[in-house]
Design a protein around this motif. Structure first.
Motif, PDB file in Angstrom:
ATOM      1  N   LEU A  86       0.825  -1.213   0.000  1.00  0.00           N
ATOM      2  CA  LEU A  86       0.000   0.000   0.000  1.00  0.00           C
ATOM      3  C   LEU A  86       0.858   1.261   0.000  1.00  0.00           C
ATOM      4  CD1 LEU A  86      -2.859  -0.907   2.508  1.00  0.00           C
ATOM      5  CD2 LEU A  86      -2.987  -0.826   0.020  1.00  0.00           C
ATOM      6  N   ALA A  87       1.957   1.242   0.756  1.00  0.00           N
ATOM      7  CA  ALA A  87       2.843   2.409   0.785  1.00  0.00           C
ATOM      8  C   ALA A  87       3.521   2.610  -0.558  1.00  0.00           C
ATOM      9  CB  ALA A  87       3.886   2.250   1.896  1.00  0.00           C
ATOM     10  N   TRP A  88       3.897   1.519  -1.212  1.00  0.00           N
ATOM     11  CA  TRP A  88       4.536   1.603  -2.529  1.00  0.00           C
ATOM     12  C   TRP A  88       3.605   2.258  -3.542  1.00  0.00           C
ATOM     13  CZ3 TRP A  88       9.367   0.665  -4.205  1.00  0.00           C
ATOM     14  CH2 TRP A  88       9.569   0.588  -5.583  1.00  0.00           C
ATOM     15  N   ARG A  89       2.333   1.912  -3.465  1.00  0.00           N
ATOM     16  CA  ARG A  89       1.327   2.474  -4.389  1.00  0.00           C
ATOM     17  C   ARG A  89       0.794   3.822  -3.931  1.00  0.00           C
ATOM     18  NH1 ARG A  89      -2.373  -2.786  -5.788  1.00  0.00           N
ATOM     19  NH2 ARG A  89      -0.752  -3.925  -6.918  1.00  0.00           N
ATOM     20  N   LYS A  90       1.192   4.248  -2.737  1.00  0.00           N
ATOM     21  CA  LYS A  90       0.708   5.491  -2.121  1.00  0.00           C
ATOM     22  C   LYS A  90      -0.813   5.507  -2.060  1.00  0.00           C
ATOM     23  CE  LYS A  90       4.776   8.154  -3.000  1.00  0.00           C
ATOM     24  NZ  LYS A  90       5.380   9.331  -3.561  1.00  0.00           N
ATOM     25  N   SER A  91      -1.358   4.379  -1.615  1.00  0.00           N
ATOM     26  CA  SER A  91      -2.797   4.192  -1.533  1.00  0.00           C
ATOM     27  C   SER A  91      -3.393   5.029  -0.406  1.00  0.00           C
ATOM     28  CB  SER A  91      -3.115   2.718  -1.288  1.00  0.00           C
ATOM     29  OG  SER A  91      -4.490   2.534  -1.079  1.00  0.00           O
ATOM     30  N   ALA A  92      -4.574   5.562  -0.653  1.00  0.00           N
ATOM     31  CA  ALA A  92      -5.267   6.359   0.355  1.00  0.00           C
ATOM     32  C   ALA A  92      -5.723   5.491   1.525  1.00  0.00           C
ATOM     33  CB  ALA A  92      -6.468   7.059  -0.271  1.00  0.00           C
ATOM     34  N   ARG A  93      -5.802   4.184   1.329  1.00  0.00           N
ATOM     35  CA  ARG A  93      -6.204   3.266   2.394  1.00  0.00           C
ATOM     36  C   ARG A  93      -5.093   2.999   3.397  1.00  0.00           C
ATOM     37  NH1 ARG A  93      -7.987  -1.849  -0.749  1.00  0.00           N
ATOM     38  NH2 ARG A  93      -6.096  -1.300  -1.856  1.00  0.00           N
ATOM     39  N   PHE A  94      -3.883   3.408   3.096  1.00  0.00           N
ATOM     40  CA  PHE A  94      -2.729   3.077   3.936  1.00  0.00           C
ATOM     41  C   PHE A  94      -2.901   3.557   5.371  1.00  0.00           C
ATOM     42  CE2 PHE A  94       1.327   4.219   5.865  1.00  0.00           C
ATOM     43  CZ  PHE A  94       1.956   2.994   5.858  1.00  0.00           C
ATOM     44  N   ALA A  95      -3.258   4.803   5.566  1.00  0.00           N
ATOM     45  CA  ALA A  95      -3.314   5.375   6.916  1.00  0.00           C
ATOM     46  C   ALA A  95      -4.328   4.640   7.792  1.00  0.00           C
ATOM     47  CB  ALA A  95      -3.655   6.862   6.851  1.00  0.00           C
ATOM     48  N   VAL A  96      -5.480   4.328   7.245  1.00  0.00           N
ATOM     49  CA  VAL A  96      -6.507   3.629   8.026  1.00  0.00           C
ATOM     50  C   VAL A  96      -6.071   2.198   8.326  1.00  0.00           C
ATOM     51  CG1 VAL A  96      -8.890   2.792   7.962  1.00  0.00           C
ATOM     52  CG2 VAL A  96      -8.347   5.078   7.130  1.00  0.00           C
ATOM     53  N   GLN A  97      -5.475   1.538   7.344  1.00  0.00           N
ATOM     54  CA  GLN A  97      -5.113   0.146   7.540  1.00  0.00           C
ATOM     55  C   GLN A  97      -3.922  -0.030   8.478  1.00  0.00           C
ATOM     56  OE1 GLN A  97      -5.162  -2.297   4.067  1.00  0.00           O
ATOM     57  NE2 GLN A  97      -7.201  -1.606   3.498  1.00  0.00           N
ATOM     58  N   VAL A  98      -2.995   0.907   8.489  1.00  0.00           N
ATOM     59  CA  VAL A  98      -1.885   0.794   9.435  1.00  0.00           C
ATOM     60  C   VAL A  98      -2.396   1.002  10.863  1.00  0.00           C
ATOM     61  CG1 VAL A  98      -1.039   3.192   9.403  1.00  0.00           C
ATOM     62  CG2 VAL A  98       0.550   1.342   9.789  1.00  0.00           C
ATOM     63  N   GLN A  99      -3.371   1.868  11.044  1.00  0.00           N
ATOM     64  CA  GLN A  99      -3.951   2.057  12.367  1.00  0.00           C
ATOM     65  C   GLN A  99      -4.698   0.803  12.822  1.00  0.00           C
ATOM     66  OE1 GLN A  99      -6.200   5.805  12.680  1.00  0.00           O
ATOM     67  NE2 GLN A  99      -5.050   6.476  10.890  1.00  0.00           N
ATOM     68  N   ALA A 100      -5.467   0.211  11.929  1.00  0.00           N
ATOM     69  CA  ALA A 100      -6.192  -1.017  12.263  1.00  0.00           C
ATOM     70  C   ALA A 100      -5.219  -2.158  12.567  1.00  0.00           C
ATOM     71  CB  ALA A 100      -7.122  -1.395  11.113  1.00  0.00           C
ATOM     72  N   TRP A 101      -4.137  -2.232  11.809  1.00  0.00           N
ATOM     73  CA  TRP A 101      -3.116  -3.271  12.019  1.00  0.00           C
ATOM     74  C   TRP A 101      -2.488  -3.128  13.390  1.00  0.00           C
ATOM     75  CZ3 TRP A 101       2.470  -2.583  11.588  1.00  0.00           C
ATOM     76  CH2 TRP A 101       3.188  -3.771  11.501  1.00  0.00           C
TER      77      TRP A 101
END
Length: 161
Positions: A86-101
């Motif tokens: 997700l970070a490689w693709r600079k996905s907008a979902r990254f911030a939410v998913q890292v918090q959930a992780w």
């Protein structure tokens, strides 16, 4: 006619780069630390003893706690791989998913600690339950969740749909 300007994502740098490197180092150290417990879990002789009905409770408790640690470690490593994509693709979902992780890791570590504590009380033998994984998870979540939630740089970097 209205023209919409699409914002270009910022480069990964600054504190964001440090945070991502810390998460990568945590995942790498977890992967390295998984070697010994995984080797223990895959010993056929030990698994055969675990399955016997006359096996002592302390042995089952220790093997269950090691199994929980291996599962949580695998979740950390696999989650870090997904977040890297997700970070490689600079996905907008990254911030939410890292918090959930990060939150999921804290919940799993808490559950594993409570299960180990319960099992040691049931068998009546005091087994030292390590707290290092739980403390690491709490510190990572306490620092990471607010950063990834509130940082402008994070929200400006991860904008791709």
């Amino acid at each position: 006619m209205t023209t919409s300007t699409k914002t270009e994502p910022r480069r990964i740098g600054g504190c964001l780069l440090i945070a991502l490197l810390c998460l990568a180092a945590w995942a790498l150290s977890t992967a390295i630390a998984l070697r010994d417990p995984l080797k223990l879990m895959l010993e056929w002789e030990l698994l055969a003893v675990f399955a016997r009905s006359e096996t002592h409770g302390w042995y089952r408790a220790v093997m269950t706690m090691v199994g929980c640690d291996v599962m949580i470690g695998a979740f950390i490593v696999a989650g870090a791989g997904w977040l890297t994509l997700l970070a490689w693709r600079k996905s907008a979902r990254f911030a939410v998913q890292v918090q959930a992780w990060l939150l999921a890791i804290v919940v799993m570590r808490t559950g594993a600690y409570l299960l180990g504590d319960y099992m040691t009380h049931v068998i009546g033998i005091a087994i030292a339950i390590p707290l290092d994984g739980f403390v690491q998870a709490v510190i990572a979540a306490a620092l990471g969740i607010p950063y990834f939630r509130l940082s402008r740089r994070v929200h400006q970097t991860f904008v791709n749909a």
